[in-house]
Design a protein around this motif. Structure first.
Motif, PDB file in Angstrom:
ATOM      1  N   GLY A 195       0.811  -1.210   0.000  1.00 40.98           N
ATOM      2  CA  GLY A 195       0.000   0.000   0.000  1.00 40.98           C
ATOM      3  C   GLY A 195       0.843   1.258   0.000  1.00 40.98           C
ATOM      4  N   CYS A 196       0.635   2.105  -1.014  1.00 43.31           N
ATOM      5  CA  CYS A 196       1.371   3.369  -1.119  1.00 43.31           C
ATOM      6  C   CYS A 196       0.447   4.565  -0.936  1.00 43.31           C
ATOM      7  CB  CYS A 196       2.088   3.453  -2.466  1.00 43.31           C
ATOM      8  SG  CYS A 196       3.414   2.265  -2.671  1.00 43.31           S
ATOM      9  N   GLY A 197      -0.637   4.366  -0.203  1.00 41.78           N
ATOM     10  CA  GLY A 197      -1.470   5.492   0.192  1.00 41.78           C
ATOM     11  C   GLY A 197      -0.776   6.318   1.255  1.00 41.78           C
ATOM     12  N   PRO A 198      -1.479   7.274   1.853  1.00 42.31           N
ATOM     13  CA  PRO A 198      -0.837   8.159   2.836  1.00 42.31           C
ATOM     14  C   PRO A 198      -0.162   7.424   3.986  1.00 42.31           C
ATOM     15  CG  PRO A 198      -2.920   9.085   2.148  1.00 42.31           C
ATOM     16  CD  PRO A 198      -2.847   7.719   1.531  1.00 42.31           C
ATOM     17  N   VAL A 199      -0.815   6.412   4.567  1.00 46.78           N
ATOM     18  CA  VAL A 199      -0.179   5.666   5.654  1.00 46.78           C
ATOM     19  C   VAL A 199       1.048   4.927   5.144  1.00 46.78           C
ATOM     20  CG1 VAL A 199      -0.460   3.723   7.245  1.00 46.78           C
ATOM     21  CG2 VAL A 199      -2.226   5.473   7.103  1.00 46.78           C
ATOM     22  N   SER A 261      10.692  -7.990   7.408  1.00 46.78           N
ATOM     23  CA  SER A 261       9.430  -7.489   7.963  1.00 46.78           C
ATOM     24  C   SER A 261       8.495  -7.151   6.819  1.00 46.78           C
ATOM     25  CB  SER A 261       9.664  -6.230   8.812  1.00 46.78           C
ATOM     26  OG  SER A 261      10.485  -6.507   9.924  1.00 46.78           O
ATOM     27  N   CYS A 262       7.228  -7.464   7.002  1.00 54.33           N
ATOM     28  CA  CYS A 262       6.191  -7.130   6.031  1.00 54.33           C
ATOM     29  C   CYS A 262       5.134  -6.284   6.739  1.00 54.33           C
ATOM     30  CB  CYS A 262       5.560  -8.381   5.448  1.00 54.33           C
ATOM     31  SG  CYS A 262       6.664  -9.334   4.380  1.00 54.33           S
ATOM     32  N   ILE A 263       4.710  -5.206   6.086  1.00 50.36           N
ATOM     33  CA  ILE A 263       3.776  -4.260   6.696  1.00 50.36           C
ATOM     34  C   ILE A 263       2.546  -4.124   5.802  1.00 50.36           C
ATOM     35  CG2 ILE A 263       3.441  -1.894   7.499  1.00 50.36           C
ATOM     36  CD1 ILE A 263       6.442  -1.748   8.050  1.00 50.36           C
ATOM     37  N   ASP A 264       1.392  -4.448   6.357  1.00 52.45           N
ATOM     38  CA  ASP A 264       0.119  -4.308   5.650  1.00 52.45           C
ATOM     39  C   ASP A 264      -0.454  -2.935   5.963  1.00 52.45           C
ATOM     40  OD1 ASP A 264      -2.495  -4.307   4.747  1.00 52.45           O
ATOM     41  OD2 ASP A 264      -3.146  -6.024   5.941  1.00 52.45           O
ATOM     42  N   PHE A 297      -2.994  -8.798   3.476  1.00 54.53           N
ATOM     43  CA  PHE A 297      -2.540  -9.504   4.672  1.00 54.53           C
ATOM     44  C   PHE A 297      -2.099 -10.922   4.318  1.00 54.53           C
ATOM     45  CE2 PHE A 297      -3.280 -12.279   8.300  1.00 54.53           C
ATOM     46  CZ  PHE A 297      -2.609 -11.624   9.314  1.00 54.53           C
ATOM     47  N   ARG A 298      -2.914 -11.629   3.548  1.00 55.18           N
ATOM     48  CA  ARG A 298      -2.551 -12.999   3.176  1.00 55.18           C
ATOM     49  C   ARG A 298      -1.221 -13.025   2.426  1.00 55.18           C
ATOM     50  NH1 ARG A 298      -8.015 -13.285   0.799  1.00 55.18           N
ATOM     51  NH2 ARG A 298      -9.485 -14.073   2.355  1.00 55.18           N
ATOM     52  N   GLN A 299      -1.053 -12.071   1.500  1.00 54.24           N
ATOM     53  CA  GLN A 299       0.169 -12.059   0.705  1.00 54.24           C
ATOM     54  C   GLN A 299       1.378 -11.716   1.557  1.00 54.24           C
ATOM     55  OE1 GLN A 299       0.839  -9.262  -2.801  1.00 54.24           O
ATOM     56  NE2 GLN A 299       0.189 -11.149  -3.826  1.00 54.24           N
ATOM     57  N   ALA A 300       1.211 -10.812   2.513  1.00 55.20           N
ATOM     58  CA  ALA A 300       2.308 -10.471   3.413  1.00 55.20           C
ATOM     59  C   ALA A 300       2.731 -11.676   4.248  1.00 55.20           C
ATOM     60  CB  ALA A 300       1.900  -9.307   4.316  1.00 55.20           C
ATOM     61  N   VAL A 301       1.764 -12.453   4.729  1.00 56.47           N
ATOM     62  CA  VAL A 301       2.083 -13.674   5.479  1.00 56.47           C
ATOM     63  C   VAL A 301       2.886 -14.629   4.608  1.00 56.47           C
ATOM     64  CG1 VAL A 301       1.098 -15.746   6.537  1.00 56.47           C
ATOM     65  CG2 VAL A 301       0.122 -13.503   7.049  1.00 56.47           C
ATOM     66  N   LYS A 302       2.454 -14.807   3.375  1.00 60.13           N
ATOM     67  CA  LYS A 302       3.136 -15.732   2.474  1.00 60.13           C
ATOM     68  C   LYS A 302       4.571 -15.297   2.206  1.00 60.13           C
ATOM     69  CE  LYS A 302       2.814 -17.798  -2.149  1.00 60.13           C
ATOM     70  NZ  LYS A 302       1.986 -17.932  -3.375  1.00 60.13           N
ATOM     71  N   LEU A 310       5.391  -9.331  11.081  1.00 60.66           N
ATOM     72  CA  LEU A 310       4.312  -8.753  10.285  1.00 60.66           C
ATOM     73  C   LEU A 310       3.658  -7.647  11.097  1.00 60.66           C
ATOM     74  CD1 LEU A 310       2.546  -8.917   7.727  1.00 60.66           C
ATOM     75  CD2 LEU A 310       1.157 -10.622   8.907  1.00 60.66           C
ATOM     76  N   SER A 311       3.702  -6.420  10.571  1.00 58.58           N
ATOM     77  CA  SER A 311       3.108  -5.260  11.238  1.00 58.58           C
ATOM     78  C   SER A 311       1.865  -4.846  10.451  1.00 58.58           C
ATOM     79  CB  SER A 311       4.115  -4.107  11.285  1.00 58.58           C
ATOM     80  OG  SER A 311       3.531  -2.930  11.815  1.00 58.58           O
ATOM     81  N   VAL A 312       0.775  -4.576  11.170  1.00 60.37           N
ATOM     82  CA  VAL A 312      -0.502  -4.309  10.501  1.00 60.37           C
ATOM     83  C   VAL A 312      -1.099  -2.992  10.993  1.00 60.37           C
ATOM     84  CG1 VAL A 312      -2.759  -5.244   9.882  1.00 60.37           C
ATOM     85  CG2 VAL A 312      -0.875  -6.805  10.390  1.00 60.37           C
ATOM     86  N   PRO A 313      -0.746  -1.857  10.336  1.00 59.99           N
ATOM     87  CA  PRO A 313      -1.433  -0.606  10.637  1.00 59.99           C
ATOM     88  C   PRO A 313      -2.744  -0.453   9.878  1.00 59.99           C
ATOM     89  CG  PRO A 313       0.285  -0.201   9.033  1.00 59.99           C
ATOM     90  CD  PRO A 313       0.389  -1.656   9.418  1.00 59.99           C
ATOM     91  N   GLY A 314      -2.927  -1.236   8.782  1.00 57.13           N
ATOM     92  CA  GLY A 314      -4.177  -1.178   8.032  1.00 57.13           C
ATOM     93  C   GLY A 314      -5.341  -1.596   8.910  1.00 57.13           C
TER      94      GLY A 314
END
Length: 396
Positions: A195-199, A261-264, A297-302, A310-314
């Motif tokens: 995700g390349c939105g504001p967050v 690290s993967c961030i959703d 989220f699924r793709q980040a886990v994979k 795995l960090s999830v601010p979404g």
């Protein structure tokens, strides 16, 4: 006063609303000078967050000037005339969680805790403009805002910085920073951000400031080329999710290990129309059999390496299917999530702004009068006119 009201799914209007008044002795009334449309607001407008009522005032990213204070507000902390940012979670400052700087988990500021307790086991803190699940508080997309426990929640701001530099301290700058902090970034780490939105933009810049070796941002180049370019300008490499196989590219770029690290940074409305899982999610959410579309989220886990984080601010609001628990467990992943503890990060990030290490105003593409908020929602939701972030001016 004028305010942006939720009327029904996919329908917002600017309406006349009663001016807020002091209800409790520690309240303050803030005249809003800048307020923003957030990606999380789209979840309300799209009907993914329940417990909205027609006439509810939206918005949780405001700042302004204190116009009135209750008789019990500590004058050494907040007084009339102060310039303030309003964090989106409302803290009491006294409970178990506030004392531990876990402000979005406050025990005392959500007056409707039974809804959260029924859905999630516990209620969140009260949140401005974010449904009756989080307290039913009027939001900040308005000319005035009542702020409870003002001497705890209002964050005083200096006069020599602009609204555009400061307003994102209310939410998305601390959200991006906390997302990167939760990733436990080490100097040789590769961090992948969905995700390349504001967050996502603030997350990737935070990861760079924290010393990540590589930052890789993932989004749809054909739909949002301006976001992908902004990510590259912030120091990220990019992957186009619609023309490249994301897992293959990430494994290729990391020698087969996967990112550390993967961030959703997407959340419940992630897209990916040509993926079977996304089609499944769209069908189930349309039938109200699922509340999320957790493709990112699924793709980040994979993709995350074994033993990674795995960090999830979404934002996720309810229940999702096909979560790969086997991969999470067998790969030994650590997952860190949460609504942002904004109060904790404001002093640190204000210093980052003052020292010139980040100027948050880069993300603004549109500044509109409050009266044009429905148009702002439309172009933000549909990613039209190069829209990345909309700031509304209640005085215009």
């Amino acid at each position: 006063m004028k305010a942006v009201a939720w009327c029904a799914p996919h329908l917002v209007r600017v309406e006349e609303a009663p001016d807020p008044a002091i209800i409790n002795p520690r309240d303050a009334i803030v005249r809003v000078t800048s307020t923003c449309i957030c990606g999380s607001d789209l979840h309300l407008v799209d009907g993914f967050i329940p417990f909205m009522k027609p006439g509810d005032i939206l918005g949780h990213e405001p700042m302004g000037i204190v116009e009135e204070v209750g008789p019990a507000v500590d004058p050494d902390k907040i007084k009339v005339g102060d310039r303030v940012v309003v964090p989106f979670p409302i803290g009491c400052g006294e409970c178990f969680f506030c004392q531990r700087q876990m402000w979005s988990c406050c025990e005392n500021t959500n007056p409707k805790p039974s809804l959260g307790e029924t859905m999630h086991g516990h209620a969140t803190a009260g949140i401005f403009g974010y449904s009756h699940l989080t307290g039913g508080y009027a939001g900040g997309q308005a000319q005035y805002l009542r702020t409870p426990l003002a001497d705890v929640n209002l964050q005083k701001m200096p006069e020599d910085l602009t609204d555009d530099q400061l307003v994102f301290l209310s939410d998305i700058l601390p959200t991006g920073w906390m997302a990167a902090e939760q990733a436990d970034i080490q100097p040789d780490d590769t961090v992948a951000i969905w995700g390349c939105g504001p967050v996502g933009q603030f997350t990737l810049r935070s990861a760079v400031l924290m010393g990540a070796h590589r930052v890789i941002a993932i989004d749809d180049e054909s739909s949002v080329p301006e976001r992908m370019q902004m990510a590259r300008e912030g120091g990220a490499e990019t992957i186009d999710m619609n023309s490249e196989d994301v897992p293959y590219r990430l494994f290729e770029m990391t020698g087969g290990l996967g990112p550390d690290s993967c961030i959703d940074a997407v959340g419940m409305e992630s897209h990916g129309y040509h993926f079977l899982g996304s089609v499944y999610d769209r069908v189930k959410t349309s039938l109200m059999l699922e509340t999320e579309r957790p493709h990112a989220f699924r793709q980040a886990v994979k993709c995350c390496r074994k033993g990674g984080t795995l960090s999830v601010p979404g934002v996720y609001g309810g229940f999702a299917d096909k979560i790969p628990l086997g991969a999470i467990m067998n790969k030994g992943l650590t997952i860190k999530t949460g609504q942002t503890h904004v109060h904790k990060y404001v002093p640190k990030l204000l210093d980052e702004i003052r020292q010139g290490r980040i100027d948050p105003s880069f993300v603004i593409t549109h500044r509109l009068p409050l009266s044009e908020a429905p148009h702002g929602y439309e172009i933000f939701r549909k990613k039209q006119d190069g829209c990345i972030k909309v700031v509304l001016d209640p005085a215009a």
